[in-house]
Enzyme design. Structure first.
Site, short mmCIF file in Angstrom:
data_model
loop_
_atom_site.label_atom_id
_atom_site.label_comp_id
_atom_site.label_asym_id
_atom_site.label_seq_id
_atom_site.Cartn_x
_atom_site.Cartn_y
_atom_site.Cartn_z
N GLU A 69 91.14 -5.09 33.64
CA GLU A 69 90.82 -5.86 32.43
C GLU A 69 91.59 -7.18 32.44
O GLU A 69 92.81 -7.19 32.52
CB GLU A 69 91.17 -5.03 31.19
N GLU A 77 89.35 2.50 31.40
CA GLU A 77 90.46 2.83 32.29
C GLU A 77 90.16 3.92 33.31
O GLU A 77 90.57 3.82 34.48
CB GLU A 77 91.69 3.22 31.46
N GLN A 114 95.96 -2.43 32.14
CA GLN A 114 96.56 -3.62 31.52
C GLN A 114 97.97 -3.37 30.99
O GLN A 114 98.88 -4.14 31.23
CB GLN A 114 95.66 -4.14 30.41
N ASP A 155 100.73 1.93 28.26
CA ASP A 155 100.25 2.81 27.20
C ASP A 155 98.79 3.22 27.41
O ASP A 155 98.37 4.29 26.99
CB ASP A 155 100.36 2.12 25.84
N TYR A 156 98.02 2.34 28.03
CA TYR A 156 96.59 2.60 28.20
C TYR A 156 96.30 3.57 29.34
O TYR A 156 95.15 3.97 29.55
CB TYR A 156 95.84 1.30 28.46
N ILE A 157 97.35 3.93 30.07
CA ILE A 157 97.13 4.80 31.23
C ILE A 157 96.64 6.18 30.80
O ILE A 157 96.02 6.91 31.58
CB ILE A 157 98.41 4.90 32.08
N PHE A 158 96.90 6.54 29.54
CA PHE A 158 96.46 7.86 29.09
C PHE A 158 94.94 7.98 29.07
O PHE A 158 94.40 9.07 29.19
CB PHE A 158 97.04 8.16 27.70
N HIS A 201 102.34 -0.27 22.28
CA HIS A 201 102.70 -1.22 23.32
C HIS A 201 104.16 -1.03 23.73
O HIS A 201 104.84 -1.98 24.09
CB HIS A 201 102.46 -2.66 22.87
#
Length: 803
Positions: free
Chosen positions: A494, A525, A547, A550-553, A592
C-alpha cells in the site's frame, strides 16, 4: 461463453475410448481409496480421514487441462486430481493416512500433515531449484479454510512477471509466462474473507488463475442458504464478469456429473487464462459428498432422505458409468470387471502400506523387549519392568509412542542401579529419541549452506568525510542497489509505488524500475502476503510491504498457516524466500503503536523476525536475506526515518548478521537488553545513570528469531551479574521470551546476584499523544528508576531509596 462439446474428429474412436476408460479407472480407483480409507480410520489405524469422493469428475477435467509448469493451490479434496496426474498412488495415500515419516513412502509431507494435503518437490537435495517448467507442480496445502487462496494470487502473478520482465532468468520457472495457477475451494469456504480478497485482487491484477469451486450445497452440516447470497457463488460474483468495456473474470458454470461439459469447460478456461492472462472462475455445481464431510461426522444426521436419494442418483461416478454404457463405449460387465480389479489392487496397496509402516516398529519392539528382559533380570524392580514388557508384548501393532513410553518408564525403575543391562536400555532409548525427533521437528528453517544465520557480517564502510543523511535515504539508496543487482526482486504494498512508501524509503524507484517491480496494491494485507508467497514459490524474490506493523494482523492467517510452515511441512522440499517489510514501534495511538512482538514471535516460528534499531541495520538485514533463501519479517523503526545516520559507501553489500546481538555500550554494573526504537531511550537513560555512578552495558537484540545464537548476553551477565530486559511489548510478551532465552536457555541464572527483571509497556494498548506514549510505554525515567532500584537492593548504602 460457449462451452458446448467440440467434435471428436481430432482423435480416433479407439483413442477416445481408451481415454474415457482411463478416466473411469482413475475415478473408481480414487473412490475405492476413499471408501477403504474411511474404514481404516474407523478401525483406529488412522486418526482422521478426509477424501475426495463425489468430486472425481471435475478433478479429471482439471487434470486434463493442467500442463507442465502449472501450479495448483488447492484444498484437501483434490485426491483424484493428484492420481490423474500420476502424483499420488494408493499406497502413498495410505501411508499418508498412517502418518509414515518416510518421505519416499509418504511424499506429501512425511506424515506431518493429515491426509488430503498435497505437494510436489520443487527443490533438489542441496536446496537448489528443480526445473519447474518440466513438471506439474502443486503448492503444499493448508487445512485452514480458504487459506489456499492468497498464495494462488502470487502463483498466478509470477506468470505475469515472467511474461513482462525480460531481464529475469526464467530458465527453471517459466516459459514466457504461459503457466496457469489452478485454485480449488469448496462452495462453503467461499464465504471466507480470504476468498473474496483474492478474487478481487485477481480481477484487478488480471493474472492467469483458474478457480474451481466444488459445490455440493453444504459446508459440513450447514446448507448453502446460510453461506452464500442468492445460494449461488457464481450468481453472487456476477459483478466480476468481464465484458467489452471492463476487465474482470470469465465465469463458467458446469454440472459436476457432466463429463463432456466438464472437459470442454476446463479446456476453455485453460486457454483463456494461459493465452490472455484473464482469470477464470469455474462453478462446478450439483456435486455430492457420499461419505459426508469427513470421518468426524456422518451426513445422514443433517441431510433429508430426499437429499440423500438425490445424491445417490446424481453421484458423478454413477452418472459417468451410465454415460459410458449409454454411449456404447463399454458394457456394464466390462466396467464391473474394472471395478473388481481395482478393488483388489487398492486392498493390496493398503495392506502393503500398513505392513511397511509397522515393519520398523516391530523390529524395534523385538530389540526393546530383549533389552527390557535383560534389565529386569538384573534389577531389584524386576516385577515392575516385567509388567511393562508384557504390556508391550500385548500391543500387536505398536507405534513409536508405545516404544518410547515403555522404555522411558522402565528407566524409572532402574534409578540408582548400575548395570551393563541398564546402560544398554538407556543407550537404546537415547538413540531412539535422537533418531525419531527430527522426523517431527527438522526443516523449520533452512538446513542448507546458505541459511541466513550462516551469512557472514560485512560491516558498513564510510568515507573520511561521510555525510549524515535521513535514515530513509540510506534505505532508499540500498533498495536501489538491490533492485539493480537482483532483477528477480519486486517490492509492492500500500502506497509503495507512486509515492515511494509512506516514509519515502522507495522514493523515485518506481519511475526507475517500472510499475511491476515497485508496485502499489490495494488495501488487502493477506493477499499482499499471498502475492509474495506465490511468487517466492516460483523463484522470484518479492518484498511484500505491510504499511504498519499493526496491520499485520490482517495477514496473520497467511503468515502463520502458510509462509511460516512451508519448509517444515514440505520436509524441505519447497521454499518461499519472502521478505516482509513493515514499520512499527513508538508511534502513538491504539492502532499505530506497533509492538506486538511476543505474539509474532510465538505464532511465526519458521520466519526470521528482525527488529533493527536504525535504517543502516535494516538495510544490512535486507542485504543478508538476499544472500539466503528464507522468509523474514523486517520491522523498521517508525520514528527513525528522519533521524540522521552516516551514509555507507558499500550500499547493497554490507550485511547485518542474523541471530547475533550487538553490544552498543560496555559497562560493569548491569546488562540492559532491548531492541528497536526503545534502544535509543535506553541509551539516554544509561547516560543519566552514569551520572550517579551506575555503569550499564547495553545490548541490542536486533534479531529476535533467532536470538543470540552465540550466547553473547550470558557473557555480559557473567561480568555484570545483573540483568534487565526492556521492551515496549505488553507484560509477558517479548521481554518474557528474551528472559527465558537468556536465563534458562543460556544459563545466566548461574551468574546473577539480583533477580532478573523486565520493564515493559503497560498491559493496555498505548494511548494517543506524547503523554499517551509516556504513560503507556517505558520512558527514560522508568528505565533509570528500574535500574537504580536493582542497584539499590544490592547496595542500599551507596544508592539510597529514590522514591
Amino acid at each position: 461463453m460457449d462451452i458446448s462439446p467440440k467434435t471428436s474428429n481430432d482423435i480416433s474412436f479407439d483413442d477416445f475410448r481408451t481415454q474415457i476408460l482411463k478416466d473411469y479407472e482413475t475415478a473408481v480407483l480414487s473412490r475405492i481409496c476413499s471408501l477403504m480409507g474411511r474404514k481404516e480410520v474407523l478401525t483406529g489405524k488412522a486418526k482422521f480421514g478426509i477424501f475426495s469422493d463425489g468430486k472425481e469428475l471435475p478433478q479429471l477435467a482439471m487434470a486434463r487441462a493442467f500442463k507442465n509448469g502449472d501450479f495448483r493451490s488447492g484444498y484437501y479434496r483434490d485426491q483424484t486430481f493428484m492420481m490423474a496426474l500420476g502424483l499420488l498412488t494408493p499406497k502413498a495415500l495410505f501411508h499418508a493416512l498412517y502418518a509414515t515419516t518416510d518421505i519416499e513412502k509418504e511424499p506429501m509431507s512425511a506424515g506431518r500433515q493429515m491426509i488430503g494435503h498435497y505437494l510436489t518437490f520443487s527443490l533438489n537435495e542441496d536446496g537448489s531449484w528443480k526445473d519447474l517448467t518440466q513438471q506439474k507442480n502443486t503448492a503444499p496445502d493448508v487445512s485452514s479454510t480458504a487459506g489456499q487462496m492468497p498464495r494462488l494470487l502470487g502463483l498466478a502473478q509470477a506468470s505475469k512477471m515472467y511474461r513482462n520482465l525480460k531481464d529475469i532468468d526464467a530458465t527453471n520457472f517459466s516459459k514466457n509466462g504461459n503457466e496457469v495457477a489452478w485454485g480449488t475451494i469448496g462452495n462453503a469456504s467461499t464465504s471466507e474473507g480470504l476468498f473474496f480478497e483474492t478474487i478481487n485482487a485477481g480481477g484487478v491484477l488480471q493474472v492467469p488463475m483458474v478457480v474451481s469451486i466444488w459445490d455440493d450445497d453444504y459446508g459440513i452440516s450447514v446448507p448453502q442458504k446460510y453461506h452464500t447470497t442468492k445460494e449461488s457463488i457464481s450468481e453472487a460474483l456476477k459483478g466480476f464478469q468481464r465484458d467489452k468495456d471492463h476487465k474482470g473474470y470469465e465465469i463458467l458454470k458446469v454440472k459436476g456429473w457432466d463429463y463432456t461439459a466438464l472437459m470442454h469447460a476446463y479446456e476453455n478456461a485453460s486457454d483463456i487464462a494461459r493465452d490472455e492472462h484473464v482469470p477464470v472462475i469455474i462453478h462446478v455445481q450439483e456435486l455430492t459428498q457420499p461419505q459426508g464431510h469427513s470421518t468426524s461426522g456422518s451426513h445422514e444426521r443433517y441431510k433429508s432422505e430426499e437429499r440423500l436419494d438425490w445424491e445417490r442418483e446424481n453421484d458423478c461416478n454413477k452418472r459417468f458409468k451410465e454415460w459410458i454404457i449409454e454411449s456404447g463405449i463399454a458394457t456394464e460387465e466390462e466396467l464391473n470387471a474394472i471395478e473388481l480389479t481395482l478393488k483388489k489392487s487398492v486392498r493390496t496397496a493398503k495392506k502393503e502400506a500398513w505392513a511397511e509402516y509397522l515393519a520398523t516398529h516391530l523390529e524395534q519392539k523385538k530389540v526393546l523387549l530383549q533389552l527390557l528382559e535383560n534389565a529386569a533380570n538384573k534389577s531389584q524392580n524386576k516385577a515392575f519392568i516385567t509388567k511393562l514388557k508384557n504390556d508391550l508384548i500385548a500391543i500387536e501393532e505398536p507405534i513409536k509412542k508405545d516404544l518410547a513410553t515403555t522404555a522411558r518408564k522402565a528407566l524409572r525403575y532402574l534409578l540408582g542401579e548400575s548395570t551393563a543391562e541398564k546402560e544398554a536400555l538407556l543407550d537404546w532409548t537415547n538413540q531412539f529419541l535422537r533418531k525419531e525427533q527430527p522426523n517431527y521437528s527438522d526443516h523449520l528453517y533452512s538446513e542448507n549452506a546458505n541459511k541466513a544465520t550462516n551469512i557472514a557480517q560485512i560491516v558498513p564502510e564510510y568515507d573520511t568525510n561521510t555525510e549524515e543523511v535521513d535514515g530513509r535515504v540510506i534505505l532508499r539508496e540500498n533498495f536501489d542497489r538491490l533492485l539493480e543487482k537482483y532483477p528477480e526482486i519486486s517490492i509492492f504494498g500500500e502506497d509503495t509505488g507512486t509515492i515511494g512508501d509512506v516514509n519515502q524509503g522507495l522514493e523515485g524507484l518506481q519511475d526507475k524500475y517500472g510499475k511491476l517491480r515497485v508496485a502499489d496494491t490495494g488495501i488487502r494485507e493477506s493477499t499482499i502476503i499471498g502475492q509474495g508467497l506465490g511468487m517466492a514459490l516460483r523463484g522470484l524474490r518479492p518484498i511484500a510491504e505491510i504499511q504498519y506493523l499493526d496491520y499485520i494482523f490482517y495477514a496473520m492467517p497467511t503468515l502463520t498457516d502458510d509462509v511460516a510452515t512451508i519448509r517444515y511441512r514440505t520436509v524441505g522440499k519447497q521454499k518461499a524466500p519472502l521478505i516482509i517489510r513493515t514499520r512499527g514501534h513508538r508511534l502513538e495511538g491504539i492502532w499505530h503503536s506497533g509492538s506486538p512482538m511476543g505474539g509474532l514471535i510465538h505464532t511465526l516460528r519458521g520466519i526470521y523476525i528482525l527488529s533493527p534499531r536504525n535504517m543502516t541495520q535494516a538495510a544490512g538485514f535486507y542485504n543478508t536475506l538476499m544472500k539466503s533463501d528464507e522468509p523474514a519479517l523486517v520491522i523498521e523503526s517508525l520514528n527513525g526515518y528522519r533521524l540522521k545516520e552516516k551514509m555507507p559507501n558499500n550500499l547493497g553489500d554490507f550485511c547485518t548478521p542474523i541471530g547475533i546481538v550487538e553490544t552498543i555500550k560496555y559497562g560493569k554494573d548491569i546488562t540492559l537488553v532491548s531492541y528497536g526504537s526503545t534502544l535509543r531511550i535506553v541509551e539516554q537513560a544509561a547516560k543519566e545513570l552514569k551520572e550517579v555512578g551506575i555503569d550499564a552495558e547495553i545490548i541490542d537484540a536486533q534479531s529476535l528469531l533467532p536470538f543470540d545464537i552465540e550466547h553473547d548476553v550470558v557473557k555480559s551477565v557473567q561480568k555484570t551479574n545483573r540483568l534487565l530486559v526492556i521492551d515496549e511489548d505488553v507484560p509477558g510478551g517479548c521481554s518474557a521470551y528474551l528472559l527465558n532465552e537468556i536465563v534458562e536457555k543460556q544459563g545466566a541464572y548461574k551468574f546473577l546476584d539480583s533477580a532478573p527483571q523486565t520493564l515493559t509497556a503497560k498491559a493496555h494498548r498505548p494511548a494517543y499523544g506524547t503523554d499517551g506514549d509516556y504513560f503507556s510505554k517505558p520512558n527514560a525515567e522508568d528505565i533509570f528508576e528500574k535500574v537504580y532500584g536493582i542497584i539499590h537492593e544490592a547496595n542500599p548504602e551507596d544508592y539510597p531509596q529514590l522514591r
